[in-house]
Design an enzyme around this catalytic site. Sequence first.
Site, short mmCIF file in Angstrom:
data_model
loop_
_atom_site.label_atom_id
_atom_site.label_comp_id
_atom_site.label_asym_id
_atom_site.label_seq_id
_atom_site.Cartn_x
_atom_site.Cartn_y
_atom_site.Cartn_z
N TYR A 44 0.78 -1.24 0.00
CA TYR A 44 0.00 0.00 0.00
C TYR A 44 0.82 1.30 0.00
O TYR A 44 0.24 2.37 0.01
CB TYR A 44 -0.95 0.00 1.22
CG TYR A 44 -2.26 -0.68 0.94
CD1 TYR A 44 -2.31 -2.04 0.68
CD2 TYR A 44 -3.46 0.03 0.94
CE1 TYR A 44 -3.52 -2.68 0.43
CE2 TYR A 44 -4.67 -0.60 0.69
CZ TYR A 44 -4.69 -1.95 0.44
OH TYR A 44 -5.90 -2.57 0.19
N LYS A 60 1.97 -15.59 2.26
CA LYS A 60 2.08 -16.39 1.04
C LYS A 60 3.56 -16.73 0.90
O LYS A 60 4.20 -16.44 -0.12
CB LYS A 60 1.52 -15.58 -0.15
CG LYS A 60 1.45 -16.32 -1.46
CD LYS A 60 0.45 -17.48 -1.49
CE LYS A 60 0.63 -18.27 -2.78
NZ LYS A 60 -0.13 -19.54 -2.80
N ASP A 102 -4.19 -18.45 0.39
CA ASP A 102 -5.18 -19.16 -0.45
C ASP A 102 -5.93 -20.20 0.39
O ASP A 102 -7.16 -20.29 0.37
CB ASP A 102 -4.54 -19.77 -1.70
CG ASP A 102 -3.24 -20.52 -1.43
OD1 ASP A 102 -2.74 -20.51 -0.29
OD2 ASP A 102 -2.70 -21.14 -2.39
N ASP A 148 -7.02 -6.75 3.89
CA ASP A 148 -8.12 -6.08 3.20
C ASP A 148 -9.08 -7.12 2.62
O ASP A 148 -10.29 -7.06 2.82
CB ASP A 148 -7.56 -5.19 2.09
CG ASP A 148 -8.66 -4.51 1.29
OD1 ASP A 148 -9.60 -3.98 1.90
OD2 ASP A 148 -8.59 -4.53 0.04
N ASP A 174 -13.10 -8.63 4.21
CA ASP A 174 -14.38 -8.65 3.50
C ASP A 174 -14.99 -10.05 3.54
O ASP A 174 -16.19 -10.22 3.73
CB ASP A 174 -14.21 -8.24 2.02
CG ASP A 174 -14.46 -6.75 1.77
OD1 ASP A 174 -14.02 -5.93 2.60
OD2 ASP A 174 -15.09 -6.42 0.74
#
Length: 358
Positions: free
Chosen positions: A144, A195, A228, A252, A256
């Site tokens: 970001y 990851k 994942d 982020d 959600d």
Amino acid sequence: MPGKGTPGRQARLAVIGGDGIGPEVIAVAADVLAAASHRHGLDLALDWWDLSADRYLRDGVTITGDERDRLVRDYDGALLGALGDPRVPDNAHTRDILLGLRFYADLYVNFRPCKLLIPALSPLRDPDPATDIVFFRENTEGLYTGLGGRFKAGTSEEVATQESLNTYPGVERIVRAAFEHAAATGRGRVTMVDKANALVHEGALWRRVFAEVGAGFPDITQDAMYVDAMAMDLVRRPERYEVVVTSNLFGDILSDLGAQVTGGLGLAPSGNINPGSWALFEPVHGSAPDIAGRGIANPLAAVGCVALALEYLEMHEAAADVDECIAASLRDGVTTPDLGGSAKTTEVGDWMAARLRD
Ligand code: NAD
Ligand code: IPM
Ligand code: MN
């Protein structure tokens, strides 16, 4: 939750409606905050700030350096609706205002709780009523920061890079905040999501820091998950997760997902927090241009932000009352259409404010 560090009865908050449904839900949040403040004899001053796409399109200004200084210097924190408007396709004002405040005030904890209050609100077939996850999203680094750039932009040879920045102190402080929260609230598991099988550099740093900080919390179960697999498992058995700590982008996305599993974006609040310093509270959802102006936006995420703000300000009884009010509106079915109800945004707000004033 990381707090201000000084209990009191007085505070000053800036209120920023923003764009789309932002002003609609934040008006309800302000009403509920005023009602809770009255009920508990608090002295809460609210000042409205126009930081929005409208202002940007009108004046050509997103937020000035002086405004940023004053927001952080003169207020204990801020409540924000949402930013994002189809008339500003490059999102310049969102970056300057929302990301700008996160960076400028060093709001490194993005605290995103997802608690299943009513099992029927989950789209899962047989949700565990104990589902209660708190995401600690790193909020000042990762992908970001804007590092990177474009070369030969606009041509058929265009090159675009976006670099992920991860520092030891930056990772350490968010991982520590997650463990400290788990320890303080009796949560038995902290899960770190990365990851590391593909993003080896940042993955190695996150895993080392997680193990080092985790060594100080031997009573807490610790696991590392690939993002994942985590996305899959949040649907398969969300009840397994208690505290999740992860980088900016993964946080982020996963927040959600966690929000939807526990009732939807209309219910999910968040706090951008620099513990002991300053904080900005905003729903996890965005400006929802598809429903803006229709009076049907769910205000409960914004009201949840009020509860988080009160908690941060160490006004715990008022925070608990606002949380109870949210639970009551769900129990009694005083909800907007996204939750199957028929109430308007303002009707949910009026009902809650009246309940708190009773
Ligand atoms: P969104 O969260 O605005 O909307 C996604 C879907 O959820 C839409 O169908 C919307 O109608 C629904 N929804 C969201 N909040 C709701 C609520 N309170 N009540 C009922 N339904 C609700 O996500 P998006 O469409 O991807 O983004 C729209 C704009 O918002 C974009 O400009 C984006 O950048 C911005 N955004 C801002 C924030 C923020 O300021 N914190 C967060 C996310 C997105
Ligand atoms: C959020 C939003 C923002 C983010 C956008 C609007 C930049 O999605 O607060 O979750 O990605 O952090
Ligand atoms: Mn988001």
